[in-house]
Design a protein around this motif. Structure first.
Motif, PDB file in Angstrom:
ATOM      1  N   GLU A  39       0.812  -1.215   0.000  1.00 36.83           N
ATOM      2  CA  GLU A  39       0.000   0.000   0.000  1.00 36.83           C
ATOM      3  C   GLU A  39       0.848   1.270   0.000  1.00 36.83           C
ATOM      4  OE1 GLU A  39      -2.337  -3.195   2.191  1.00 36.83           O
ATOM      5  OE2 GLU A  39      -0.288  -2.459   2.251  1.00 36.83           O
ATOM      6  N   CYS A  98      -5.481   3.149   0.012  1.00 37.84           N
ATOM      7  CA  CYS A  98      -6.309   2.164   0.712  1.00 37.84           C
ATOM      8  C   CYS A  98      -7.686   2.082   0.066  1.00 37.84           C
ATOM      9  CB  CYS A  98      -6.483   2.558   2.178  1.00 37.84           C
ATOM     10  SG  CYS A  98      -4.955   2.706   3.085  1.00 37.84           S
ATOM     11  N   ASP A 106      -9.478  -0.407   5.955  1.00 41.74           N
ATOM     12  CA  ASP A 106      -8.199  -0.745   5.334  1.00 41.74           C
ATOM     13  C   ASP A 106      -7.114   0.215   5.823  1.00 41.74           C
ATOM     14  OD1 ASP A 106      -6.603  -2.263   3.596  1.00 41.74           O
ATOM     15  OD2 ASP A 106      -6.991  -0.934   1.897  1.00 41.74           O
TER      16      ASP A 106
END
Length: 154
Positions: A95, A114, A119
């Motif tokens: 990420e 995200c 998340d």
């Protein structure tokens, strides 16, 4: 050995940044070169590291990645071991799209993406609890991208 760029190289690089899917012939037409001359120049630009690679630009929102954050990270120490451990750990987090070592208030700034708040919460916990040497994390959510540029000004 440094490659000296001329106007034709710059024109070729601008065209390549706009659309790297163009054929060598199309790029040559834009730059005023034959296909073979264009191919030679492209090869030289690649060999000198000026063209570092080719990639597709994906639409994050279409892939369900609609939240982008800029995260400032402060470390417990500026020792080489702490910096190296942090950087090695960040490389393993998909990420994290960008990680910049900074001069200023924060040691690093990360650009992360995200799917949603849950998340992001998971990622935030991972950053603050599991990354080595982290003393402080400050997050900023991007509301809207006003300008995003992947190409360089030539």
């Amino acid at each position: 050995m440094t490659l000296q760029l001329d106007a034709v190289d710059r024109k070729l690089l601008r065209a390549l940044q706009q659309d790297s899917r163009k054929s060598v012939q199309q790029l040559g037409d834009i730059a005023g070169l034959s296909a073979s001359a264009c191919h030679r120049r492209l090869k030289a630009l690649e060999e000198h590291g000026i063209v570092a690679g080719y990639q597709a630009v994906l639409n994050a929102s279409a892939l369900g990645l609609s939240m982008q954050f800029f995260i400032e990270v402060g470390l417990t120490s500026q020792s080489e071991a702490v910096l190296e451990a942090f950087e090695a750990a960040v490389l393993d987090i998909p990420e994290v799209l960008e990680c910049h070592l900074m001069a200023g208030q924060s040691d690093y700034i990360l650009r992360v993406i995200c799917r949603d708040h849950e998340d992001f919460e998971r990622l935030h916990r991972r950053l603050s609890a599991r990354l080595p040497g982290v003393a402080r994390v400050h997050s900023n959510m991007s509301i809207r991208t006003v300008k995003a540029r992947s190409g360089l000004p030539l």
